[in-house]
Design a protein around this motif. Structure first.
Motif, PDB file in Angstrom:
ATOM      1  N   VAL A  36      54.507  19.341   2.938  1.00 13.66           N
ATOM      2  CA  VAL A  36      54.482  18.765   1.583  1.00 13.66           C
ATOM      3  C   VAL A  36      54.049  19.838   0.589  1.00 13.66           C
ATOM      4  CG1 VAL A  36      53.284  17.116   0.082  1.00 13.66           C
ATOM      5  CG2 VAL A  36      54.130  16.377   2.316  1.00 13.66           C
ATOM      6  N   LYS A  37      53.027  20.589   0.955  1.00 13.10           N
ATOM      7  CA  LYS A  37      52.521  21.656   0.086  1.00 13.10           C
ATOM      8  C   LYS A  37      53.580  22.744  -0.124  1.00 13.10           C
ATOM      9  CE  LYS A  37      48.701  24.865  -0.397  1.00 13.10           C
ATOM     10  NZ  LYS A  37      47.479  25.414   0.203  1.00 13.10           N
ATOM     11  N   ASP A  38      54.327  23.092   0.927  1.00 14.23           N
ATOM     12  CA  ASP A  38      55.365  24.122   0.857  1.00 14.23           C
ATOM     13  C   ASP A  38      56.646  23.644   0.193  1.00 14.23           C
ATOM     14  OD1 ASP A  38      53.637  25.726   2.253  1.00 14.23           O
ATOM     15  OD2 ASP A  38      54.690  25.543   4.171  1.00 14.23           O
ATOM     16  N   GLY A  39      56.830  22.333   0.097  1.00 13.36           N
ATOM     17  CA  GLY A  39      58.054  21.799  -0.476  1.00 13.36           C
ATOM     18  C   GLY A  39      59.127  21.463   0.552  1.00 13.36           C
ATOM     19  N   ARG A  40      58.809  21.588   1.845  1.00  9.17           N
ATOM     20  CA  ARG A  40      59.775  21.231   2.887  1.00  9.17           C
ATOM     21  C   ARG A  40      59.925  19.724   3.022  1.00  9.17           C
ATOM     22  NH1 ARG A  40      57.558  23.163   8.078  1.00  9.17           N
ATOM     23  NH2 ARG A  40      55.596  23.198   6.946  1.00  9.17           N
ATOM     24  N   PHE A  41      58.852  18.995   2.767  1.00  9.58           N
ATOM     25  CA  PHE A  41      58.846  17.539   2.877  1.00  9.58           C
ATOM     26  C   PHE A  41      58.625  16.935   1.495  1.00  9.58           C
ATOM     27  CE2 PHE A  41      56.899  18.588   7.206  1.00  9.58           C
ATOM     28  CZ  PHE A  41      58.126  18.610   7.833  1.00  9.58           C
ATOM     29  N   PRO A  42      59.031  15.667   1.300  1.00  8.56           N
ATOM     30  CA  PRO A  42      58.914  15.035  -0.026  1.00  8.56           C
ATOM     31  C   PRO A  42      57.471  14.910  -0.498  1.00  8.56           C
ATOM     32  CG  PRO A  42      60.178  13.653   1.487  1.00  8.56           C
ATOM     33  CD  PRO A  42      59.646  14.789   2.279  1.00  8.56           C
ATOM     34  N   LYS A  43      57.309  14.956  -1.802  1.00  6.40           N
ATOM     35  CA  LYS A  43      55.999  14.764  -2.423  1.00  6.40           C
ATOM     36  C   LYS A  43      55.628  13.284  -2.373  1.00  6.40           C
ATOM     37  CE  LYS A  43      55.458  18.999  -3.885  1.00  6.40           C
ATOM     38  NZ  LYS A  43      54.544  19.868  -3.218  1.00  6.40           N
ATOM     39  N   PRO A  44      54.354  12.984  -2.163  1.00  4.31           N
ATOM     40  CA  PRO A  44      53.908  11.586  -2.131  1.00  4.31           C
ATOM     41  C   PRO A  44      53.647  11.037  -3.527  1.00  4.31           C
ATOM     42  CG  PRO A  44      52.068  13.013  -1.659  1.00  4.31           C
ATOM     43  CD  PRO A  44      53.276  13.903  -1.803  1.00  4.31           C
ATOM     44  N   MET A  45      53.445   9.737  -3.571  1.00  5.40           N
ATOM     45  CA  MET A  45      53.022   9.048  -4.788  1.00  5.40           C
ATOM     46  C   MET A  45      51.673   8.403  -4.494  1.00  5.40           C
ATOM     47  SD  MET A  45      56.551   7.080  -5.781  1.00  5.40           S
ATOM     48  CE  MET A  45      55.749   6.219  -7.111  1.00  5.40           C
ATOM     49  N   LYS A  46      50.804   8.384  -5.477  1.00  4.71           N
ATOM     50  CA  LYS A  46      49.511   7.719  -5.329  1.00  4.71           C
ATOM     51  C   LYS A  46      49.602   6.333  -5.971  1.00  4.71           C
ATOM     52  CE  LYS A  46      46.011   9.346  -4.164  1.00  4.71           C
ATOM     53  NZ  LYS A  46      45.315   9.252  -2.901  1.00  4.71           N
ATOM     54  N   LEU A  47      49.341   5.290  -5.180  1.00  8.23           N
ATOM     55  CA  LEU A  47      49.306   3.929  -5.712  1.00  8.23           C
ATOM     56  C   LEU A  47      47.896   3.497  -6.061  1.00  8.23           C
ATOM     57  CD1 LEU A  47      51.840   2.027  -3.452  1.00  8.23           C
ATOM     58  CD2 LEU A  47      52.222   3.116  -5.658  1.00  8.23           C
ATOM     59  N   GLY A  48      46.933   4.233  -5.581  1.00  9.40           N
ATOM     60  CA  GLY A  48      45.534   3.935  -5.845  1.00  9.40           C
ATOM     61  C   GLY A  48      44.690   5.098  -5.369  1.00  9.40           C
ATOM     62  N   ALA A  49      43.393   4.944  -5.467  1.00  9.71           N
ATOM     63  CA  ALA A  49      42.482   6.025  -5.087  1.00  9.71           C
ATOM     64  C   ALA A  49      42.619   6.398  -3.610  1.00  9.71           C
ATOM     65  CB  ALA A  49      41.042   5.611  -5.382  1.00  9.71           C
ATOM     66  N   ARG A  50      42.922   5.423  -2.757  1.00 12.72           N
ATOM     67  CA  ARG A  50      43.017   5.675  -1.320  1.00 12.72           C
ATOM     68  C   ARG A  50      44.360   5.276  -0.725  1.00 12.72           C
ATOM     69  NH1 ARG A  50      37.741   5.595   1.704  1.00 12.72           N
ATOM     70  NH2 ARG A  50      39.117   4.819   3.325  1.00 12.72           N
ATOM     71  N   VAL A  51      45.376   5.147  -1.572  1.00 16.76           N
ATOM     72  CA  VAL A  51      46.695   4.724  -1.098  1.00 16.76           C
ATOM     73  C   VAL A  51      47.744   5.771  -1.490  1.00 16.76           C
ATOM     74  CG1 VAL A  51      48.449   2.933  -1.171  1.00 16.76           C
ATOM     75  CG2 VAL A  51      46.045   2.304  -1.320  1.00 16.76           C
ATOM     76  N   THR A  52      48.315   6.411  -0.479  1.00 16.41           N
ATOM     77  CA  THR A  52      49.359   7.406  -0.685  1.00 16.41           C
ATOM     78  C   THR A  52      50.619   6.915   0.018  1.00 16.41           C
ATOM     79  OG1 THR A  52      47.711   9.161  -0.711  1.00 16.41           O
ATOM     80  CG2 THR A  52      49.988   9.826  -0.340  1.00 16.41           C
TER      81      THR A  52
END
Length: 68
Positions: A36-52
């Protein structure tokens, strides 16, 4: 075997549903986050403080085309 047939058309997935043994992508958490950091995998979305989450569409594309 097509894992994309098991996924819904739209929505969100938590990491547990993406990575093996429950999900279709056979990498460890540390490999996933490095990708994810390198860009090989999709970026996440944050739905809350502890939900990715990740968009199902992004995971489908990753499965069909492979990592960059």
């Amino acid at each position: 075997m097509s894992y994309t047939a098991d996924l819904t058309e739209t929505g969100f997935l938590r990491l547990k549903s993406i990575l093996a043994p429950y999900g279709p992508i056979p990498v460890s958490k540390s490999t996933w986050w490095a990708g994810v950091k390198d860009g090989r995998f999709p970026k996440p979305m944050k739905l809350g403080a502890r939900v990715t989450v990740w968009r199902v569409e992004d995971i489908r594309e990753l499965i069909e085309t492979g990592a960059a």
